[in-house]
Scaffold this active site. Structure first.
Site, PDB file in Angstrom:
ATOM      1  N   ALA A  65      11.247  47.692  34.416  1.00 24.10           N
ATOM      2  CA  ALA A  65      12.039  46.474  34.565  1.00 24.10           C
ATOM      3  C   ALA A  65      13.337  46.630  33.777  1.00 24.10           C
ATOM      4  O   ALA A  65      13.442  47.444  32.858  1.00 24.10           O
ATOM      5  CB  ALA A  65      11.245  45.270  34.075  1.00 24.10           C
ATOM      6  N   GLY A 110       6.971  48.836  34.532  1.00 29.27           N
ATOM      7  CA  GLY A 110       6.728  48.317  35.865  1.00 29.27           C
ATOM      8  C   GLY A 110       6.777  49.377  36.944  1.00 29.27           C
ATOM      9  O   GLY A 110       6.086  49.271  37.962  1.00 29.27           O
ATOM     10  N   GLU A 113       3.451  50.884  36.972  1.00 30.08           N
ATOM     11  CA  GLU A 113       2.491  49.945  37.569  1.00 30.08           C
ATOM     12  C   GLU A 113       2.591  49.933  39.090  1.00 30.08           C
ATOM     13  O   GLU A 113       1.567  49.897  39.793  1.00 30.08           O
ATOM     14  CB  GLU A 113       2.720  48.548  36.992  1.00 30.08           C
ATOM     15  CG  GLU A 113       2.189  48.436  35.566  1.00 30.08           C
ATOM     16  CD  GLU A 113       2.731  47.235  34.818  1.00 30.08           C
ATOM     17  OE1 GLU A 113       1.915  46.477  34.271  1.00 30.08           O
ATOM     18  OE2 GLU A 113       3.962  47.056  34.760  1.00 30.08           O
ATOM     19  N   GLU A 133       5.338  49.943  27.309  1.00 33.82           N
ATOM     20  CA  GLU A 133       5.738  48.611  26.859  1.00 33.82           C
ATOM     21  C   GLU A 133       5.477  48.354  25.379  1.00 33.82           C
ATOM     22  O   GLU A 133       6.171  47.529  24.759  1.00 33.82           O
ATOM     23  CB  GLU A 133       5.018  47.536  27.684  1.00 33.82           C
ATOM     24  CG  GLU A 133       5.435  47.457  29.135  1.00 33.82           C
ATOM     25  CD  GLU A 133       4.612  48.345  30.042  1.00 33.82           C
ATOM     26  OE1 GLU A 133       4.653  48.127  31.263  1.00 33.82           O
ATOM     27  OE2 GLU A 133       3.914  49.265  29.531  1.00 33.82           O
TER      28      GLU A 133
END
Length: 257
Positions: A65, A110, A113, A133
């Protein structure tokens, strides 16, 4: 088909979705997330049997992100962003065809993911993967705590999240995060060959197999077996089942719809 930050190409039942922000290492903001969701929906409306997810350029798959965009989020804003990212994870998991992550570079946060949400993962030898993260003071918020445990033992998942390790392609392969590692210049040829073979398989059987495999993680082993039984038996009587078994008995190649 193209948007501001995403492109989608569909040919021969195969869709290729490319996140196209190479100057930002394909990091995602709300515009990009909205466009990814729209592109996945467009691939489904085109009845693609295979969806390839990748990033533009030679440096990044999806670097995560957009941290500069996120850094001042309030808790409600962060919750809405998590829901948006998890929605795309769900879109990938529920896509009625096989999804392949072609990991051509950095896949962090992200981006990792989204790769984990795909059915299959192929990494370039240049790929670097991780749920990083923890070093931002946060944890995976788009499904990483759940998705990792589909692929690796609990201890491994905890270590990857607690330490925020960045794994090169060979380490990711050894830990079970990716199924293939190939030379960087061969990545798309390799993935295209996989996609073409998958696209030749019977559509309904592929979809049923994916639903049954996913059910194991959604409902646990016994519930998954129930879904598998129903999906397996429900394929009997379909044209593809009839043709596939007839071709086997007759020792010829099947001609699926």
């Amino acid at each position: 088909m193209s948007w501001n930050t995403v492109t989608l190409e569909v040919s021969d039942d195969v869709a290729r979705l490319t996140v196209d922000r190479p100057d930002a290492l394909n990091a995602m903001n709300t515009e990009t997330l909205d466009e990814i969701a729209e592109a996945i929906a467009a691939a489904e409306s085109e009845a693609a049997r295979v969806l390839i997810l990748t990033g533009a350029g030679d440096d990044a798959f999806i670097a995560g992100a957009d941290i500069d965009y996120m850094k001042e989020f309030s808790t409600p804003e962060a919750l809405a962003y998590a829901e948006r990212g998890q929605g795309i994870v769900r879109d990938l998991i529920e896509f009625p065809g096989v999804t392949i992550a072609a990991i051509n570079g950095y896949a962090f946060g992200g981006g990792c993911e989204f790769a984990l949400a795909c059915d299959l993962r192929v990494a370039s030898e240049r790929a670097v993967i991780g749920q990083t993260e923890i070093d931002l003071g946060i944890i995976p918020g788009w499904g990483g705590t759940q998705l990792l445990q589909r692929l690796v033992p609990d201890e491994t998942a905890r270590r990857l999240i607690f330490f925020g390790d960045r794994l090169d392609a060979s380490d990711a392969y050894e830990r079970g995060l990716v199924g293939d590692v190939v030379a960087h210049d061969d990545l798309y040829d390799h993935v295209d060959e996989m996609a073409a073979e998958l696209a030749s398989k019977p559509r309904h059987a592929l979809h049923a197999a994916k639903e049954a495999l996913n059910a194991y993680h959604e409902t646990g082993g016994e519930g998954g077996l129930t879904v598998e039984r129903r999906a397996w038996s429900g394929l009997f009587g379909t044209p593809d089942q009839r043709e596939g078994m007839a071709a086997f008995v007759e020792k010829r190649d099947p001609e699926f719809e």
